[in-house]
Motif scaffolding. Structure first.
Motif, short mmCIF file in Angstrom:
data_model
loop_
_atom_site.label_atom_id
_atom_site.label_comp_id
_atom_site.label_asym_id
_atom_site.label_seq_id
_atom_site.Cartn_x
_atom_site.Cartn_y
_atom_site.Cartn_z
N GLU A 96 0.81 -1.21 0.00
CA GLU A 96 0.00 0.00 0.00
C GLU A 96 0.84 1.27 0.00
OE1 GLU A 96 -3.31 -0.02 2.69
OE2 GLU A 96 -3.57 -2.18 2.51
N ALA A 97 1.94 1.25 -0.75
CA ALA A 97 2.69 2.48 -0.97
C ALA A 97 1.82 3.45 -1.75
CB ALA A 97 3.98 2.19 -1.72
N TYR A 98 2.01 4.73 -1.50
CA TYR A 98 1.22 5.73 -2.24
C TYR A 98 1.63 5.74 -3.71
CZ TYR A 98 -0.15 10.21 -4.17
OH TYR A 98 -0.66 11.18 -4.99
N ASP A 99 2.94 5.64 -3.97
CA ASP A 99 3.43 5.71 -5.34
C ASP A 99 4.76 4.99 -5.46
OD1 ASP A 99 3.34 6.42 -8.01
OD2 ASP A 99 2.84 8.51 -7.60
N TYR A 100 5.13 4.71 -6.70
CA TYR A 100 6.39 4.01 -6.98
C TYR A 100 7.05 4.63 -8.20
CZ TYR A 100 9.42 0.50 -9.12
OH TYR A 100 10.49 -0.13 -9.71
N LEU A 101 8.33 4.94 -8.10
CA LEU A 101 9.10 5.47 -9.23
C LEU A 101 10.40 4.71 -9.36
CD1 LEU A 101 7.33 8.14 -8.52
CD2 LEU A 101 9.13 9.32 -9.75
N PRO A 102 10.72 4.27 -10.58
CA PRO A 102 12.03 3.64 -10.79
C PRO A 102 13.11 4.70 -10.93
CG PRO A 102 10.80 3.66 -12.84
CD PRO A 102 9.88 4.23 -11.79
N LYS A 103 14.31 4.37 -10.49
CA LYS A 103 15.47 5.23 -10.73
C LYS A 103 16.05 4.92 -12.10
CE LYS A 103 17.03 5.67 -5.90
NZ LYS A 103 18.16 5.38 -4.98
N PRO A 104 16.65 5.88 -12.79
CA PRO A 104 16.67 7.31 -12.42
C PRO A 104 15.31 7.95 -12.63
CG PRO A 104 17.68 6.97 -14.57
CD PRO A 104 17.37 5.61 -14.04
N PHE A 105 14.88 8.77 -11.69
CA PHE A 105 13.57 9.39 -11.78
C PHE A 105 13.69 10.81 -12.32
CE2 PHE A 105 15.17 9.81 -7.42
CZ PHE A 105 15.22 11.20 -7.30
N ASP A 106 12.58 11.32 -12.83
CA ASP A 106 12.52 12.69 -13.31
C ASP A 106 12.15 13.58 -12.13
OD1 ASP A 106 12.27 14.70 -15.58
OD2 ASP A 106 10.26 14.82 -14.71
N LEU A 107 13.02 14.52 -11.76
CA LEU A 107 12.81 15.33 -10.56
C LEU A 107 11.50 16.12 -10.60
CD1 LEU A 107 13.82 16.25 -7.83
CD2 LEU A 107 15.17 18.02 -8.97
N PRO A 108 11.18 16.83 -11.69
CA PRO A 108 9.89 17.55 -11.71
C PRO A 108 8.70 16.60 -11.53
CG PRO A 108 11.32 18.36 -13.46
CD PRO A 108 11.99 17.15 -12.89
N ASP A 109 8.80 15.40 -12.10
CA ASP A 109 7.73 14.41 -11.94
C ASP A 109 7.58 14.01 -10.47
OD1 ASP A 109 5.73 12.57 -12.65
OD2 ASP A 109 7.20 10.96 -12.82
N LEU A 110 8.72 13.74 -9.81
CA LEU A 110 8.68 13.37 -8.39
C LEU A 110 8.11 14.52 -7.55
CD1 LEU A 110 9.25 11.51 -6.05
CD2 LEU A 110 11.64 12.24 -6.10
N MET A 111 8.44 15.75 -7.90
CA MET A 111 7.92 16.90 -7.15
C MET A 111 6.39 16.99 -7.29
SD MET A 111 10.51 18.36 -5.69
CE MET A 111 10.02 20.05 -5.35
N LYS A 112 5.88 16.73 -8.50
CA LYS A 112 4.43 16.75 -8.70
C LYS A 112 3.74 15.67 -7.87
CE LYS A 112 4.59 18.56 -13.44
NZ LYS A 112 4.33 18.25 -14.89
N ARG A 113 4.36 14.50 -7.85
CA ARG A 113 3.78 13.39 -7.08
C ARG A 113 3.80 13.70 -5.58
NH1 ARG A 113 3.89 8.46 -10.29
NH2 ARG A 113 4.68 8.99 -12.34
N THR A 114 4.88 14.34 -5.14
CA THR A 114 4.97 14.71 -3.73
C THR A 114 3.91 15.74 -3.38
OG1 THR A 114 7.37 14.31 -3.82
CG2 THR A 114 6.53 15.57 -1.94
N ALA A 115 3.69 16.71 -4.29
CA ALA A 115 2.65 17.73 -4.05
C ALA A 115 1.27 17.08 -3.94
CB ALA A 115 2.67 18.76 -5.18
N ARG A 116 1.00 16.10 -4.82
CA ARG A 116 -0.29 15.39 -4.77
C ARG A 116 -0.42 14.61 -3.48
NH1 ARG A 116 0.47 14.32 -10.47
NH2 ARG A 116 1.22 12.23 -10.00
N ALA A 117 0.70 13.99 -3.03
CA ALA A 117 0.66 13.22 -1.79
C ALA A 117 0.39 14.12 -0.59
CB ALA A 117 1.99 12.47 -1.62
N LEU A 118 1.00 15.32 -0.58
CA LEU A 118 0.75 16.27 0.51
C LEU A 118 -0.71 16.73 0.52
CD1 LEU A 118 4.00 18.41 0.25
CD2 LEU A 118 3.30 17.04 2.23
N GLU A 119 -1.25 16.96 -0.68
CA GLU A 119 -2.65 17.36 -0.78
C GLU A 119 -3.57 16.24 -0.30
OE1 GLU A 119 -5.65 20.12 -1.60
OE2 GLU A 119 -3.46 20.38 -1.59
N LEU A 120 -3.23 15.02 -0.69
CA LEU A 120 -4.01 13.85 -0.27
C LEU A 120 -3.97 13.70 1.25
CD1 LEU A 120 -5.52 11.24 -1.29
CD2 LEU A 120 -3.32 10.10 -1.10
#
Length: 455
Positions: A96-120
């Motif tokens: 039940e992880a909120y999200d999963y990203l493989p490395k190397p990840f795209d930093l702007p993409d990770l930032m968007k996901r983090t923003a959505r997680a904070l909103e959630l």
């Protein structure tokens, strides 16, 4: 962004980059290279979102997810991993992880996901993700061989893109499961996943109805090479429809679609639209080292479903490894199911495997047609001629051993010739133990001549 993010990664560069980016975005950041420290922070009530690597010096980040969920229900955890495997993504979803990203990840993409997680986090607890194991009829994505690991890495890279995906492979290899996994672990996972065939698109209103059903989710076109030219043209028009709810298009094919295009069976405009990312699911005979792992998986699943406990004996497992598996993983699963029901003891014997596999028809693989006759087909012709020569009488007893001997002798002789008589290289080429090779050379009276071989 507003909130506190806990970052756990043993790579100092990644910790520094994430700390700087999140801080500039307005977050407070606590970064560590230790899972122990991370868990202490979580236990103390710190953090609104966790970003954690999987492989850490003091443990496995995935194994900490149940503890985090227990201590801090609703705390979103974004898993990042350099393993880049489908299995890692599945394990993250099961935990039940909120999200999963493989490395190397795209930093702007990770930032968007983090923003959505904070909103959630501010509004509701994390959603429970779809668990692939809840679909018992699907083939498992199990495999440690290099070809499967390469496939996992490629799937991980295309998972969160909008590229169309073309998935090829023989029947029974798990093409549909790959497509489903791409959807389940993508940004579209909360949207519909729809599979269509030619019948769904045959009527004039068919494409419009399909687009209405998929609602911007993922659309899988099953066996695209079997669809006639008129419907292929409709699919092209579907893919060109503009709008905010365009689905992600995926397609499966048992045939080599590039060759089918050159032969005029597949429209060029359709092929080039679908082949944004091309994945090939290997046949089981291309990854024989995964056969015991898959067999064990099916035996364990049968036991969980209430069947008696069973295991393959050493000789039975070896026969599984050398069998050609024309029906691929689906055939292996069916064979295991039969053996679980028919075997007399906990250990499944070679004789019981022979009985089950001997009753299964050989099927010519679709991929590779026209590249010459399969060895199994050639052997079948010779065997049929051998039986025909005996008329209405059966051949003498001991046929199995005699046939295997006739197959083994030229195989070993040719392998020895190819390796210049080097028995160590020959054993490695054949995939058998060196002592086993020596015994076969003696028993079969094979002459070995050492010579220098230019490799």
């Amino acid at each position: 962004m507003d909130g506190t993010v806990l970052v756990a990664d043993d790579d100092r560069t990644i910790r520094t980059v994430l700390t700087q980016a999140l801080t500039r975005a307005g977050c407070k950041v606590h970064a560590t290279s230790s899972l122990t420290t991370l868990m202490r922070w979580v236990g103390e009530g710190k953090g609104d979102v966790v970003i954690s690597d999987v492989m850490m010096p003091d443990g496995n980040g995935l194994e900490m997810l149940p503890k985090i969920a227990q201590d801090r229900p609703g705390l979103p955890v974004i898993v990042i991993s350099a393993q880049n495997t489908i299995m890692t993504a599945i394990q993250a979803a099961e935990a039940e992880a909120y999200d999963y990203l493989p490395k190397p990840f795209d930093l702007p993409d990770l930032m968007k996901r983090t923003a959505r997680a904070l909103e959630l986090k501010r509004h509701r607890p994390a959603e429970k993700r779809v668990e692939v194991d809840e679909r018992p009829d699907d083939l498992p994505l199990v495999g440690r061989t290099p070809v499967m690991q390469a496939l996992y890495r490629l799937v991980a890279r295309v998972m969160n893109t909008d590229l169309p995906v073309l998935i090829s492979g023989e029947s029974g290899t798990g093409k549909s499961l790959i497509a489903r996994a791409i959807h389940d672990f993508s940004d579209r996972r909360t949207l519909p996943y729809v599979t269509v065939t030619a019948a769904d698109l045959r009527e004039l209103e068919g494409p419009a109805r399909v687009l209405a059903r998929v609602k911007g989710g993922s659309l899988l076109i099953d066996e695209i090479s079997d669809i006639d030219d008129e419907i292929q043209a409709r699919i092209v028009r579907m893919m060109d429809v503009p709008g905010d709810h365009v689905p992600r298009f995926m397609a499966t094919s048992q045939t080599n679609l590039a060759q089918a295009m050159e032969a005029g069976h597949v429209r060029r405009d359709l092929y080039y639209r679908l082949s944004g990312a091309t994945l090939h699911v290997p046949a089981l005979r291309e990854r024989v080292d995964d056969v015991p792992l898959l067999a064990q998986h099916f035996l364990a699943r049968a036991e969980r479903e209430g069947a008696p406990k069973r295991r393959l004996g050493a000789q039975a497992e070896e026969l599984f490894r050398v069998y050609s598996w024309p029906g691929n993983v689906r055939q292996l699963e069916n064979a295991i199911r039969r053996l679980v029901l028919t075997s007399r003891a906990e250990e499944i014997t070679r004789a019981e495997v022979e009985q089950v596999l001997g009753n299964q028809p050989e099927v010519e693989p679709v991929l590779g047609k026209g590249e010459g006759e399969k060895l199994s087909a050639s052997v079948a012709r010779h065997l049929q001629r051998y039986f025909d020569l005996h008329g209405n009488m059966l051949p003498p007893p001991g046929l199995y051993g005699r046939i295997l001997k006739e197959m083994e002798i030229p195989l070993i002789e040719i392998a020895l010739e190819a390796t210049g008589g080097n028995q160590a290289k020959c054993a490695d080429l054949l995939g058998i133990n060196r002592n086993t090779l020596r015994k076969k050379i003696t028993d079969l009276d094979i002459q070995v001549t050492r010579r220098r071989k230019l490799m």
